[in-house]
Every structure is written in C-alpha cells, then in structure tokens.
Design an enzyme around this catalytic site. Structure first.
Site: not given
Lengths: 478, 478
Positions: B136, B293
């Site tokens: 990522h 998150k």
C-alpha cells in the site's frame, strides 16, 4: 540487403527455428486422481460441468480406449514415469510381503534410481521440469520427485486421505512439500487446488521461453472431497461435481496462461486420470463402463484422455485406438529426440501417428494387460477382453466383445473358445515376464524398485504446533 | 589442547559470535490491518481468543501508549518504512489535489527512490529482507517493495477491498504479486492468510542461518471479512473474531517455526497494527479509547504493540512510555550499526532502552502529533492531549488529561489554559515544518514522494480469463 536486419534474420532462420520448436514443444500433463470415464461432459456426464476441459477436447483429440495400467494410484503413476507395466518396475505391491496396493507414509519403496524417468529424458533434452501435486511414488527423501528428474516439486507426496482424520487418527500430519522440504503440515485441503494452480501459473510465467514439462497431478477427485467455494455452491453434483468443476477451472486457467504467454500453439496439453471412479454413491461415474476403481473391469482402468497440440493433433478428433498411460514415455521421448532402443525396456509405444490423426495409424499394442497388484486378471486385444483368474485352484473365465459390449455385460466365452485360448496364452506369456502372485509365478523380467532402510514418515504429530486442522473432519477415505 | 577441536573453536569464538548475533538479530514484524486497541485478549478483549499473541505479550513487552502515525493505512505504512510523519515524505494526500487519504490501484504516487527505507538499511547490514502481504505504498512497478529494499515480495499491494466487488464493480481484478509479477487475479481472499503464512514459513526455513527481516502485513481485519474455516466456526465474535483468530493462528505458526529453526531467542518479533478499528458494529473494538479508524481520537491511532526479544526485552513487561511506529526505523537501524545522524531526517527515535526495560528509560518524544491527511488535528505530551482544529475560520479546542482520562471524555481546556497555549505552540511549530492544508500552510520540511507519469493499474478485467471469483460477493469496504 535492405530493410530491418532483424526481420531479415527471422526470415532466414524462420524455418529451422519453427522446426526446433516443433521438436521441443512444451508439455503440460494434467493428471486427475480417481476421475471416471463418465465424469466429464465431453465423455457424456450430464451432472458435471466441464466447459474448459470440453474445449480442450474440441481443440484436440479425445481417446475412447485409453487405459491406465492399474486400477489404483501408485502403480499407475509408476507407469507414467517409466512407460512400463507396474510389475516391470516392481510397483505392484508394497510393505510387508507386498500386501499393500499403494504406498503409505513412511513406506520403504520408491522408484529405482537406475530407472530413466520421463522427466529425466526431457531434462536431458533441455526441458525445465516441474511436478505439482500428488507424487505417490515414495515419500522417503531418496524417492521424491526431485530425485527422479523434476527440477522442482510442490505438493503432497501421497493421497489426500493419508492424513490425520477420523479414520486415520494416527497418520502423520499431511505434509506439503516444496522440493524436499516440508513447508506445511495438514494444509487446508479445499484451498490446495488454488495454490497448486497458481504454482503452475508461476512455472509457466518463469519458463515460457524454454521448453518445459509441467506434470500437474491434482488431489481431486479422490476422497475426502474438500472443495472450495464457489465451486461447492454452483455444483449440480454435490461435492463431487464441485471437485470436477475446480479441476475444470484450474485447467481453464492453465490454458489461459499459455495463451497469455503466447505459447498455446507450441504446447502439448494432456488431460487424463490415474484410474476409474470409486462410484459408490459419491457422485462419480464410469458410465457406460462396468466396474470401479480397484477392479480390472473397464470402469477401473479405462479413463478419459485428451491430447491437444494445435496444428499437430487434429482439432475435435476422436480416437478409438488402444493406447495407455505407458505410451506417454516413448511418445514424448521419441518426440524430443531419444532413440527408444537405447532406453530401458518399456511396455508403452510411440503413438504419435495416432495423435497426429494419420489415417492409417493403428494401435501398436497387440494386447493390453489388466493387472491388479501382481495378479494378472485380464487382457484385451482390439475387440475381445478375456478375464482369466485362478483362485484357490478354481479357474474363472469371462470373455467380452468390447466392440459390441463395452459394458462387459454379456459373457461370450462359450461361443469363442479359440479367442479364449489365444488370449489365455498371451496372459500366460505375460505372467512369465512380470509374474502372478496368485499363481506363484515370480516373473523373469522384473526390475527392482528401490527400498530404503529404516524408512520414516516425513512428519510426526507435534502437540505444540498450531496446525490449522489438527485432524481433518471428513471421515472419507479411499 | 585436547578434545574435539570444533568444540574448542566454539569456545574461543563463542563470545564474539554471540555478540555478532545480538547485533544482528532476526526481525519479524507482524502488521495487522485495522486492528483496534481492544481487539486482543491481552489488551482486554473478552470476545476474541488470541492465545498465541497473548503468549507473545507474556514473553515480551506490551505497550499501552504506542501510536500509529495516521488513522489510515497508506500514511502509517510510509512511517514504518521511513521513520517519518507521513507529511515529511509527502504521504498525506494522493490523487488530484491530494484529496485521497490512501493510494488506490493505478495511482501515480509512491515512495521516493531517494528515501532510505528500513529494509534498505537492514539490507546494507547483511539482512535478507522479505515483505509478505499488504504494501500500500504504490502499485506502479517503480514503487513496489522490491524497489524499496525488499529482496522478495508476495502479496496484494493494496487493501483487500480494492477489487472487483459489488461496491467497486469497475475496480481492476485484485492482483496477487510475486515480486513484480502478477501471479493471480482475484484470489480467494479467505485462503490468503494460509498462503501468506506458509510463504513466511518458507522464508524462515530458507534464511534462518543469516540475519533476516520479515515484514508480514496481513489483510485481516480490514473489510471485507473473508475468513477461512475452522476459524469462522470457532469464533465467538462472528467474522471479525474469526479474522482475529486467523491472525493469532498465523502468529503462533511463525513462532513455532522460529522455535523449530532454533532461532527463537535470536529473533525480535514485533506485533502491531496500522490504525485503530472501524468499530461500526463489525465486531472490532478500540476499548477503552474514544474514536475510530480515520479519526485522531485515541481509538483511531493508539494501537496494540508487542515486542518480544528473549533475553533482551523483559518477559511479561508493560510500558506506558510514548512510542510510535516511527521509532522502529531508528531503533532497528541503530541496533544493526547505522549512525542515525547519517540517515535522512526522521521523526522516530531509538527506543531500545525502553525495549530493554531500563529503569530510567523515558520516551524520547516531547510530543506526538496527530495528523489526518495534511491537517494537524491534535498533539499529546506525556500527560495532556490537545485537539486544535480550525475549520472555516472557527477554532475548536479540546484538552484531555490522558493520564486520568484515556477515553477523552472530559474536556479540561478551560482549567489549563497554559497547557493549551503550550501545546498549541507546539502544533503551530509542526505546521510550519510539515504543513496544514486546512490552514493553507505548505510546510518547509516536506520531502517529495515519487510520482510516475501515465500510471496504470496492474490488472484489467479480461472477460475470457477464468477467475475463481470474477467479483467478490461481500459488499464490504472501508
């Protein structure tokens, strides 16, 4: 000379390059475990969906009279590697007094190092060789695929029911090997086909610019039937159909990868099975044949076989010539340039003319013999099949006209005594060569297998090791 | 000198060998995706079973005040590789005008080739380096792990919801890479953890006789939650608990493999998460922290962290010193012999004295800054946390006493104006360095990321390719 020199060079060398490639095509051999004669749509199945394999048949040759050399796994695979009837390489009985049909974890036997295996022959001619999946020709380090001609190995070296499971609670944990190293114990079985297939894809990606031999031997459709989604949900034939569908998907992916790599036309793809289906209410089929895995009726040993080689094997063709798993060895050896006379004696024959669809190509085999362990139980020629067994001094004889009675339903021994005598004589001659344990005949042409001292399983249960599945749950074996 | 000369040699060189090994321990960094502060039993979870991770904690150090540098994935991982706040390496906004939080397939950005990454530093000191799992940090060939210090890579280079699925029907098929080659598209997600883990086992088996760095970044517990059996059946917390259990199994297997290889004592094992849980009724937990998150409340960025190094890190210890993902870079670089002053400027610090449990060891960080994209939203020191944001000219201020109010429930800004002023000043100083998009501050100490021209996804949908799953079925993303 004007223009692009590279193009000119290609024109000059074009013919010989093409010819070199034709002499060394890639070979992908997809080998199914226990798939029956009636399990593929292109062989008549109405419950399994096999579009990719059917396309393979549509683009190649489908064989109606192709045989494994044994109705069980280990002996059949020895034939594939050596081109011999199992007995010739002493692969017709294992363990104490040869009482086991197949090899179990930790057995002492393996292929003899002197045998020149098919991958060895291909390696000698510059092939990269890989085996993925089930080996089942010995799990001792000395007997692994990497000792018998394969550059690499990734798989479970024996059957997928030889693991810790309810019916085999004391088996060693099922080992997944990379080459000669155990990289996992008791892997999730349903997921293995995906791992195997991607391993095959990687091999093709890495080796597409040199001749390669990929021997991909599935764990499906042997018991237990652990199959992954989405094949399970989509199946019309429960877990068996799902296992067939998983194989079909895998085959389609291999074909697509060959296409992507631009080597589809230069690759021989062979699809076949090691023996017939168990067909005991588990979804498999040997239709229209009689008999099961483990038997010498046609259903135990006559199996699907498809060969595709674009431009060489006629697309959409069907051959009813008698061929067998033992023919791959000489056919492929001859193709890559081996002098067959220089190879160890073998029972298969070069059947390339049949593959090529030559009009006058006929089976080179006068007879095909049906061995069960070291008992010779039957023989066929082009038309007739004789079952001749002697048990406790009693002789049993059945004769079938395979040309008109493929299901072995109508015994015609009484009407054709001369055929019975002729085939019985052929059987007795074979017994002299490879033996017959029932009759106490040792055989004069048997070569020894290898036997190691102090064999040990590759794994042992470790109570402190976090297996995903300490024991498989399905109580299926066979 | 009598006796076995080998033993004598070992005695002579024993000390220096042991010391060389202590300077170059193996490093296994297990990195979870979206695991919250309250998701492990050893951090208080009562719904997830994590015996192997708990044992890791019992044999090492558990950190209560460990932070990711970002509440989302890509920026956090940039910190892990560089030891920097994401903004310092321009990993705080992507795509047109930097509006994306994270990288999507085919985005142009990646780590700048001039960055000296953690694996590069380790490689320079003789480490074998492998990355398995989620990267990522850029999916363009120039940006892959193998271009940034990893000898090998096996994984999906971005999040597991960036695939063809109901909510993303036009995404490229999810690519599984070996090094820089796509070896599979749309792999079965549930099975990936087994494949990843065995890949890790193989790496350990191959490299156990040299120092190695294994960076193992899971796809769990990010959405979608595809989890394999038997974890699903055994879970008390539905698919989320199953994903946690799968991670726990995988961790246990890694530990067992280190033990089998005899290198358990010479290996630093780090277990942590990239950001907090989404915690939206999906089974995750940041308890007892506030926030999710994607937020700069503690729940978004304070995450579990465990470090085990037998004989160095005290077993069963707990540290409440302020540390962060950025500290791995200098701590491990210093350990293997790098002069930290010679490395690119970074925000982490060498926290080895804390790991060692030295009595007087204190956090080297005066402040920790909470960035969301390029907005600096909060700062903490050892006791206080200030949220200071300016939106549409409106200033918002919250102050929490973390020492007594870890849940950020009781704002005490009015009672401690001098703390507010002091921390606000610290924030403004940081804004000058790394910028603040909300305030239009560019930042004077930002290093550029790499941006390729004409970026393309690694895959595109091919209607003729037999994907197992042309589209994942679960409609979960995030």
């Amino acid at each position: 000379m004007s223009g692009n020199p590279l193009i000119a060079l290609t024109l000059v060398f074009g013919v010989s390059l093409a010819s070199a490639r034709a002499d060394h095509p890639n070979i992908v051999l997809i080998y199914i475990d226990d798939m029956g004669y009636g399990d593929l749509a292109c062989y008549g199945s109405e419950v399994n969906d096999t579009p990719h394999v059917d396309r393979l048949a549509a683009e190649g040759m489908r064989f109606t009279d192709f045989y494994s050399s044994s109705p069980v796994c280990t002996p059949a695979r020895a034939s594939l590697m050596t081109g011999c009837y199992p007995g010739r390489v002493s692969f017709d009985g294992f363990g104490p007094e040869g009482r086991s049909w197949v090899l179990f974890p930790g057995f002492a036997e393996g292929l003899h190092p002197d045998e020149r295996t098919l991958p060895e022959l291909l390696k000698e001619k510059g092939y990269a060789t890989a085996h993925i999946g089930k080996w089942h020709l010995g799990d001792q380090p000395e007997h692994l695929p990497t000792r018998h001609g394969f550059d690499s190995y990734y798989g479970v070296p024996y059957s997928n029911d030889m693991a810790i499971m309810p019916r085999r609670p004391k088996s060693p944990p099922m080992p997944l090997l990379r080459n000669e190293r155990v990289i996992q114990e008791q892997p999730t079985q349903a997921a293995l086909i995906e791992r195997y297939t991607v391993e095959a894809v990687e091999f093709i990606q890495q080796k597409h610019d040199q001749p390669f031999f990929l021997y991909f031997a599935h764990l499906h459709v042997h018991l237990p039937h652990y199959v992954m989604e989405p094949f399970t949900s989509a199946s019309r034939n429960e877990r068996y159909g799902a296992a067939v569908a998983a194989i079909d998907w895998s085959t389609g992916l291999i074909l697509a990868e060959l296409r992507r790599a631009g080597i589809e036309d230069n690759t021989i793809v062979i699809f076949t099975s090691d023996n017939g289906s168990r067909q005991r209410g588990e979804g498999g089929s040997n239709a229209p044949l009689r008999g099961l895995k483990g038997q010498t009726f046609e259903g135990g040993m006559r199996v699907p076989c498809i060969v595709r080689w674009p431009g060489v094997v006629p697309a959409g063709s069907v051959s009813s010539e008698l061929t067998s798993v033992m023919d791959f060895y000489p056919t492929l050896a001859a193709l890559v340039g081996h002098d067959l006379a220089s190879l160890p004696k073998h029972d298969g024959a070069d059947v390339m003319p049949i593959w090529q669809g030559q009009e006058d190509a006929r089976s080179p085999h006068e007879h095909f013999f049906y061995y069960l362990r070291n008992e010779l139980q039957a023989v066929r020629d082009h038309r007739w099949k004789l079952h001749h067994q002697v048990k406790a001094g009693e002789e049993s004889v059945q004769l079938y006209d395979l040309a008109n009675d493929v299901s072995e339903s109508n015994c015609v021994a009484d009407q054709h005594p001369e055929v019975v005598q002729r085939l019985k004589a052929a059987m007795n001659e074979m017994r002299e060569q490879l033996g017959d344990s029932r009759l106490g005949i040792k055989g004069t042409q048997r070569r020894p297998c290898a036997v190691v001292k102090d064999p040990r399983p590759l794994t042992e249960f470790d109570p402190d090791y976090p297996y995903i599945e300490p024991s498989y749950l399905l109580d299926e074996a066979g």
